[in-house]
Design an enzyme around this catalytic site. Sequence first.
Site: not given
Length: 409
Positions: A159, A185, A196, A282, A404, A409
């Site tokens: 992702t 992932k 997670t 991230e 995030n 979008t």
Amino acid sequence: MAQATSLNEIVVIEDGSITLPQGYKAGGMHCGIKRKRLDLGYIVSEVPATVAGVYTTNIFQAAPLVVTQESIAKENKTQAILVNSGNANACTGEQGIADALAMQKGFANELGIPEHLVAVTSTGVIGELLPMDKIETGIKQILQKEYENEENFKQAILTTDTCTKEIAVQFTIDGKKVSIGGTAKGSGMIHPNMATMLGFVTTDAHINHDDLLFALREVTNTTFNMITVDGDTSTNDMVLVMANGLAENNQLTKEHPEWDVFKQGLKMVSESLAKKIARDGEGATKLVEVQVDGAFSLEAARAVGKSIISSNLVKTAIYGTDPNWGRIVTAIGYSGVPVKPNAIKVSIGPFTVFENGLPSQFIEEEVKEYLELENVKLIVELDQGDFSATAWGCDLTYDYVKINASYRT
């Protein structure tokens, strides 16, 4: 290879992954969930495999997790895993369950195997129904030779990840070569219990189900459950281990003389994947390792490590190369572990910054230079016992907010 009797005889295989163990194939394709990137992937074993899993502790478990856990419970076997990315199929009600079952049934039909031998999982945006027309078309095509490639699978499960994550190891048990491969992932919504992510581990070892589950849970507690990126846990996350027995070793149980060799191999794979997830947090620029020594129990050591690695103030200080030891000490203090402040020693890399309840003398520019490295280690000595634990995470950067803030979008 000589018969493996210790960790030193477990060999990491360069470029190895989930198809290194005998009898596995994997692939992936673009079916249209995402605009361009691969978004549907599979792992298939030649024969039904013993399977064990650990799952997210989030109360809102996504539909595919519900379906997969119910299917595995029927006989503790799985022969195939089907994964889609770009859509989590979470918080989608009865329709989400129906869609997960349809994915399972469709892939089982293509393989010619019972439906309960297919595990399904999804990752991506929460609260949107799957585009089942695209997924069903993809399922009918995905077993074509052009899509069979383990690299395709690794890409299809991503992702917000910036890279794929994989490792494989080999060792010998009962004179038989045994392999373990793993792919994962994970980049955001990473926090302990369980960290997670989606993790897929394959092995050709012959192993008893109960003992495989025991090993996975024990290893998870020291690897996947010891990483954090942002303090969030998601709705979809799991680690599945498939063991198809094609190595033909004597069945592994906790009583097997080479049990520890298998467990160490599983730990090596899991720890490597966990650290790669933490490093790929991230927006992250650094992998941060927190080593806690001298605790009065293993649980205490883990709690202190998790508290430090989860602190946003610690994470931002590391990003800013600020040797602010006060943030580390504060995180120890609110960990819930009854420590003795005057006995604690804190080091940033090779530099002692806090000891005996007081700041230590150090040259700030030297510590700042150390914090510019890609791999940063914090060491805490509690001086209360003989237990240790290690936790992993990353720095917290401006890019985390950017990623995030625009995720949908």
